[in-house]
Every structure is written in C-alpha cells, then in structure tokens.
Write an enzyme that holds these catalytic residues in place. Structure first.
Site, PDB file in Angstrom:
ATOM      1  N   GLY A   7     -79.721 -22.791 -29.019  1.00 45.04           N
ATOM      2  CA  GLY A   7     -79.688 -23.505 -30.300  1.00 45.04           C
ATOM      3  C   GLY A   7     -81.078 -23.950 -30.727  1.00 45.04           C
ATOM      4  N   LYS A 217     -65.258 -37.698 -31.892  1.00 44.40           N
ATOM      5  CA  LYS A 217     -66.184 -38.557 -31.145  1.00 44.40           C
ATOM      6  C   LYS A 217     -65.404 -39.610 -30.361  1.00 44.40           C
ATOM      7  CE  LYS A 217     -70.039 -37.873 -34.288  1.00 44.40           C
ATOM      8  NZ  LYS A 217     -70.580 -38.225 -35.602  1.00 44.40           N
TER       9      LYS A 217
END
EC number: 1.1.1.3
Lengths: 326, 326
Positions: A7, A217
C-alpha cells in the site's frame, strides 16, 4: 528487521518517509534497523533483498514508475521472502476477505502483521486471531482505529492492571465532520461535498455516513479491549443520513458527536451512535476532527486521551510504532 | 515471577490488594503469576519462599503485627532471595541515597526494579541508569510521576516513532490544590491546613509548596523523555509560598496551574512554574487534583492524556502495570 510494505497511499508514503528520516535515530535509540525489502502498490511489487532505497521508492512512485525501480515479483511471492513483518496499508475492501487471507498466509509463512486496514479485523476477527495464535505470530493494528491516538497499545502496555468498565470514543472523523456541517446549517449534500473537498470524505461516502464505518471500528475496539470475538451483528449503530432531530439539536446549545460506546457490565453494550454532550464533559473538549477516548477502569480511574488533529502522518506514526515494538 | 515488596503505606497496601484480587485474571490474561516472597515495612521484613498470603499480609499489617506473619529476615537479605523484581514504594528521603544504593545493589544481585519513589531518580539518575545498563537489568518507574496517568510507558510503547518537541504537564496535586485555595481567597496557612485535612499535603509540606517536589518530577520527566542525565541544577522552578501577583491572578478570570514544562528546541528549557491558561486550552479541562499532560511531537501531533482523580489506587495500578510488563 526485514519488512514487506503493502500500500502506497497517503499512509504508506508517510510510513516510508518516517522510516527514511529516522533510520539513524531508531538504531541509536532502540538498536533497531528496519529494512524494507519489498513494496507493493496496486500494480507492482518491487523487491531488493538488501533493502530498497526509500527515497527512491517515493520518487519512482511519484512518477508512476514504481515497477522500474527494482526486481519485479508477483504479489504472492512476498510470503516466501525473508521478511519478519508484512505491513498492510492497502485500502479497505467491502468484505475484508483479501486481507484475512493475506494475514493467515503471512502467519503460516512465519511472518508477523502490522496493519492499518480495518476491514479484515472488523469482519474476520476470529479467523485472524486464531491464525496468529496457532502460528505463534503477532498482529498489531494500532493504526486501524483512531489514527495517531494510542488506543490498543495504551491498553496493552499502560492499563494492564485494570479492567475496562466503559469506553466512549470519537474515532470517526468523516461522520463527525459531516454532522458538524449539518448542525451549522448545511443540507446533507452540501455537507458531504464540503467534506469531500477537504479530503475528509471519499467519493463513495455512504459507509461513513450510514454508520457502518463507525460500527466496524467499534467491533474492533470491543474485541481488543474485552478479549472477545464479537461480530458486526453485535453492534447497534446509527448513521446521520436521515436525522429527524436536527432542528432540536441545532437549538439545544449542546454538542453532538457520533461515538463508539462499549459498556462492560452485567450486560454488554456495543454501539456507535450520536451522543449529546454537555459542554463540561471531557469529550466536549474535542472538535469534530479530533480523535479521542474516555476509558473508565476499575483501578486506573477515568483516563482520557486525545489528539487535536489527525491525518495520514499521525496514522503512519502508529504504523511505525507498531513496527518498533513488535 | 517472584517479587519483594518494600513499603506498606497507602500505595503498597493498594498494590497488594490489586495483586490479590486479580491473581487468577493476570494468569488467564497474560499467563503471568506474581508471587510476593517478601514484604518490608519500616520495622520488619517477612519472607516465605513459597509466596506470602497477601490477604494475611494486609491483615497483620493492619493489626501492627507484620513481624508475626512469617519468617523474619534482615532487610539486606532481600538481595540474596530468589526474587526477579524488587518493588520500592518506600517514602521519599531528602537525599535519595538509600534508594540509589537499594537499586544498584538490586541490579548487581540480578534483580529488576519497579519504583514509585521519585527521590533516588531525581537525585541520582545517572548512577542508577548506569547500574541498570551495566548489569543488563531494567528499572520501571511509571508511578513515580503523575500517579495513575500513563507517561513513561506511553512514550516507550505508544509514541516510539516520534520526537518529543514539548511537554507541559500538571503532575503535582499538592501545590496545585494549595494554589487553587489561595486563588479562592484563603491565606497561605489556611490553604495548607485544608490540604492537610484532606490528606493531600504532608505535615512537612515545604518541599511541595516551595516547588522542590515539582522540580524533582520535572527532572525525571526530562531525563526519561529526552534520554539525558540532567540534574536538579538544570531545572528552573518556582514555588507558591510568596506569591506577589495573587490579587492580579484572582481578578484575571484565567486559570493558573503549576506545570512541568520541557521544550526540546535548539536550546533546552526545563522548568516547573505557574502558567496562566486560557479557558480554551487543553490543560484547562483539568481541575487542581487531576493529573495530565500535553505532549507536542513531530509525527504524532499533540497528544493530551489526563485522569480526573488521582490517588493511591491509581498510582498502585501503575506499579502493578510495570510488574506486568517488566
């Protein structure tokens, strides 16, 4: 320590920047040398067994020529490289399956994982943790929730002697920023556009504004703090796409935030929803772009921690912190 | 892990309480068993190689009969016991020499140190750290400054990839409470008496109110965060015994706190003094009995952490946390 990086978005580039600038310092301070032996973006994986020159990686990436920097290998070959850690900073996918497979393959190949990618953790917690346990490998994921504000490592290294009774945290910038714009008088589309123009909301913003991102989350926080394996089905969550009370909220003089809330009493509460805060409350110190948490514990009283401004550099700092403690 | 405990005041008793109540939990969660094989108060040292019953230690101490609980040994014999860690929770002495000798002897005997006693650290930092380094032993001292609020472990485990540019922290309850009473209109003697009645100030309170206690904490913070060996001579500090500006301060509408302040720029600033805070500033959220800090870093933005209420239990929780991570 040899590392493979996956990434090269904002966070990935910031991680390479921190590693490059602090190479000497990390060696002096911690006796630790971090060599990046492979880097993958969405198109290429480049490899150098002696360590890539990170300044060059950033330069070639900038010119869109990463593939020309060093030996090209197939992505799947990273499992057989001599790396100790694979760092996943790839964008979240809807189902998190690619990440889950990446992590379990890495563990089976004797590698640890550091990740800022929340999708696999939110959707496949149990399989991932079992894979790590079975292969005696570690996964650190401080940067997956709350950006640069310490949360999981704070609990693992600073609050070990306490039980967490309650967690209340502002961990999602996008939804809180859009909510603040709605309360300032903008309609929903304009609020989202403002957030997009500031780089806070993505083109496909629905997972943020319908509350799913906050729920993801929240389930990671609940599992990490309570040492459980809850799934998204256990999280009650609200979005802000169809707020009925907006006029009441505007006139109330109170502060409104979307917070992750976990209560560990006889019955467990796991939710991500709008809370009304009195201006004197601790979390009311935060603005809509801050990240911060309040943890009520049995032995450590109530601990509050926050960061005023969060961005890719702060998140990257936590990725590097995980690399330094793994 | 086998442990020798020194000091059975409020903190020492709370540590034994936490260890006793969480024995099973610490084993389940961390696979760690902490056996207390000796306990010393100011009069006796009792020893049991199989581990003392902590509930009985607390009961015998309460009855002032600690010496009758188990085998009595001389204090100096603790160095030859089969312990891994010595925990120092004895009261601070003026010169810190007893503590310094305790730690260096412990390191030479192959033992690590966990301490809540700031005098030796403030006055003999260099000798102590050299002793630990030479003998490859560790000293953890989270509870020596800031009570239950994570500071040193926060930096060591959560902010490793950042350089600390500035630290500003409220780490002294006594002086800040007395100052708040002065600002509320009490004269100095009445303010000190109120603090003494609440158990916040000691009979001999001068080291607190003349600023020496704050200076001691500040030099420990500076050394730990900047990895240096400053001494008390490097700290500029003020007390609150002869405040000339008290009328101005009362009328200003601002908040005043005695803060430790360290600035790591071209020139290093190390000071402990009264700061005027605007009501919007982060540290203004804290009341005079809170403990909290603001750290400005290069990569992690500004991190604020605080605890609303601090007392012996919170400090003890950090002693136990140090035992769990050592």
């Amino acid at each position: 320590m040899k590392v493979s990086i996956i990434g090269l978005g904002h966070i990935g580039k910031a991680v390479l920047g921190i590693l490059n600038e602090n190479k000497k310092l990390f060696m002096e301070r911690y006796g630790k040398s971090i060599e990046v032996i492979s880097v993958s973006d969405s198109k290429n994986t480049v490899y150098d067994k002696n360590g890539l020159d990170l300044e060059k990686v950033l330069m070639y990436k900038q010119r869109n020529q990463l593939g020309e920097l060093a030996e090209n290998i197939k992505f799947d070959e990273i499992y057989s490289l001599e790396s100790d850690v694979i760092v996943d900073m790839s964008p979240a996918t809807k189902d998190g399956i690619a990440g889950m497979k990446l992590y379990t393959s890495a563990f089976e190949s004797g590698k640890n994982i550091v990740t800022s990618n929340k999708a696999p953790l939110a959707l496949h917690w149990k399989e991932i943790m079992e894979g790590a346990y079975k292969n005696k490998k570690r996964i650190l994921f401080e940067s997956s929730v709350g950006g640069g504000t310490p949360l999981f490592n704070l609990n693992s290294y600073c609050l070990k002697s306490s039980n967490i009774l309650e967690f209340k945290g502002q961990v999602s910038s996008t939804i809180n920023f859009v909510l603040s714009q709605l309360l300032a008088g903008l309609d929903f589309n304009d609020a989202v556009k403002t957030a997009q123009n500031m780089g806070i909301a993505e083109t496909d913003y629905h997972d943020d504004t319908n509350g799913l991102d906050g729920a993801r989350k929240t389930v990671i926080i609940a599992n990490a703090l309570l040492n459980k394996d809850y799934t998204l089905n256990d999280v009650k969550y609200d979005g802000i796409e169809n707020l009925k009370d907006i006029n009441y909220m505007k006139e109330s003089g109170k502060i409104y935030r979307v917070l992750s809330h976990i209560k560990n009493e006889n019955e467990i509460t796991i939710e991500s929803k709008i809370f009304e805060l009195d201006r004197k409350e601790t979390l009311a110190c935060l603005d809509s772009l801050s990240m911060g948490y309040l943890e009520k514990t049995d032995n450590n009283d109530d601990i509050t921690i926050f960061e005023k401004h969060d961005g890719p550099l702060e998140t990257a700092a936590q990725v590097v912190n995980d690399l330094l403690i793994i």
